[in-house]
Motif scaffolding. Structure first.
Motif, mmCIF file in Angstrom:
data_model
loop_
_atom_site.group_PDB
_atom_site.id
_atom_site.type_symbol
_atom_site.label_atom_id
_atom_site.label_comp_id
_atom_site.label_asym_id
_atom_site.label_seq_id
_atom_site.Cartn_x
_atom_site.Cartn_y
_atom_site.Cartn_z
ATOM 1 N N LYS A 1 42.251 31.484 82.977
ATOM 2 C CA LYS A 1 41.220 32.468 82.230
ATOM 3 C C LYS A 1 40.672 33.652 83.035
ATOM 4 C CE LYS A 1 41.220 30.166 78.557
ATOM 5 N NZ LYS A 1 42.543 30.153 77.737
ATOM 6 N N GLU B 1 48.865 46.707 79.340
ATOM 7 C CA GLU B 1 47.753 46.279 78.196
ATOM 8 C C GLU B 1 47.850 44.902 78.014
ATOM 9 O OE1 GLU B 1 51.437 47.767 76.874
ATOM 10 O OE2 GLU B 1 50.036 48.755 77.958
ATOM 11 N N VAL B 2 48.814 44.123 78.409
ATOM 12 C CA VAL B 2 49.165 42.597 78.184
ATOM 13 C C VAL B 2 48.908 41.888 79.286
ATOM 14 C CG1 VAL B 2 50.886 40.924 77.795
ATOM 15 C CG2 VAL B 2 51.045 43.004 76.594
ATOM 16 N N ASN C 1 45.695 39.664 79.583
ATOM 17 C CA ASN C 1 44.648 39.993 78.580
ATOM 18 C C ASN C 1 44.582 39.264 77.462
ATOM 19 O OD1 ASN C 1 43.635 42.181 80.246
ATOM 20 N ND2 ASN C 1 45.175 43.449 79.589
ATOM 21 N N ASP C 2 45.574 38.864 76.389
ATOM 22 C CA ASP C 2 45.487 38.216 75.282
ATOM 23 C C ASP C 2 46.763 37.567 74.893
ATOM 24 O OD1 ASP C 2 44.212 37.828 72.901
ATOM 25 O OD2 ASP C 2 45.422 39.324 71.946
ATOM 26 N N THR C 3 46.748 36.469 74.630
ATOM 27 C CA THR C 3 48.121 35.919 74.351
ATOM 28 C C THR C 3 48.561 36.211 72.962
ATOM 29 O OG1 THR C 3 46.919 33.830 74.974
ATOM 30 C CG2 THR C 3 49.056 33.596 73.842
ATOM 31 N N SER C 4 47.870 36.910 72.048
ATOM 32 C CA SER C 4 48.548 37.691 70.793
ATOM 33 C C SER C 4 49.515 38.765 71.351
ATOM 34 C CB SER C 4 47.322 38.045 69.979
ATOM 35 O OG SER C 4 46.976 36.743 69.229
ATOM 36 N N ASP C 5 48.846 39.785 72.336
ATOM 37 C CA ASP C 5 49.434 40.865 72.622
ATOM 38 C C ASP C 5 50.917 40.480 73.335
ATOM 39 O OD1 ASP C 5 47.802 42.451 71.744
ATOM 40 O OD2 ASP C 5 46.782 42.613 73.714
ATOM 41 N N TYR D 1 47.048 27.915 72.051
ATOM 42 C CA TYR D 1 47.318 29.239 72.051
ATOM 43 C C TYR D 1 47.694 29.761 70.601
ATOM 44 C CZ TYR D 1 46.498 29.423 77.053
ATOM 45 O OH TYR D 1 46.034 29.454 78.163
ATOM 46 N N LYS E 1 45.436 30.415 68.117
ATOM 47 C CA LYS E 1 44.332 31.611 68.211
ATOM 48 C C LYS E 1 44.839 32.857 68.003
ATOM 49 C CE LYS E 1 42.043 29.159 72.066
ATOM 50 N NZ LYS E 1 41.611 29.203 73.373
ATOM 51 N N GLU F 1 46.345 36.087 66.200
ATOM 52 C CA GLU F 1 46.061 37.129 64.801
ATOM 53 C C GLU F 1 46.788 36.540 63.811
ATOM 54 O OE1 GLU F 1 46.157 41.098 66.145
ATOM 55 O OE2 GLU F 1 45.046 40.729 67.861
#
Length: 126
Positions: free
Chosen positions: A19, A54-55, A70-74, A100, A103, A105
């Motif tokens: 994290k 950005e990822v 940054n974000d698992t969705s990305d 994961y 979570k 989107e």
């Protein structure tokens, strides 16, 4: 699986599980792999280049470069866009931490379900 690919996925998995922003040394130590710091840095820089900042964000902490997902969705979205066969990546994500995928989107969840369904249908025809 090719050794270099496995090393890259091990590094990516460590970023997914963490994290916080990790230095090359922290990742190398956590993985306990026989990788040089240079090879580990090359893998991390390759992941940043492939997925984009950005990822996987590249920052500095205590005068050292550190890396953070940054974000698992990305990440999942980028994998969808850049890969023909991502089922093994989804399996790794699910095995390493099932929350994961929960979570993600809603749009990403729909894409994952659609992909899994199409792969299951494909496998049934073989």
């Amino acid at each position: 699986m090719h050794k270099k690919v496995k090393e890259a996925f091990d590094v990516l998995k460590e970023l997914i599980n963490s994290k916080k922003c990790l230095t090359v040394e922290e990742i190398k130590e956590a993985l306990n792999l026989d990788l040089s710091e240079r090879r580990t840095k090359d893998i991390l820089d390759g992941l940043v280049e492939y997925f984009g900042e950005e990822v996987i964000q590249k920052n500095f902490r205590n005068k050292k470069t550190c890396y953070k997902l940054n974000d698992t969705s990305d990440l999942i979205t980028e994998i969808f866009l850049k890969s023909d066969d991502i089922s093994f990546i989804l399996q790794e994500l699910s095995n390493s931490n099932p929350t994961y995928l929960k979570k993600l989107e809603d749009e990403t969840k729909r894409e994952v379900k659609k992909l899994i369904k199409s792969e299951n249908l494909f496998l049934e025809t073989i």
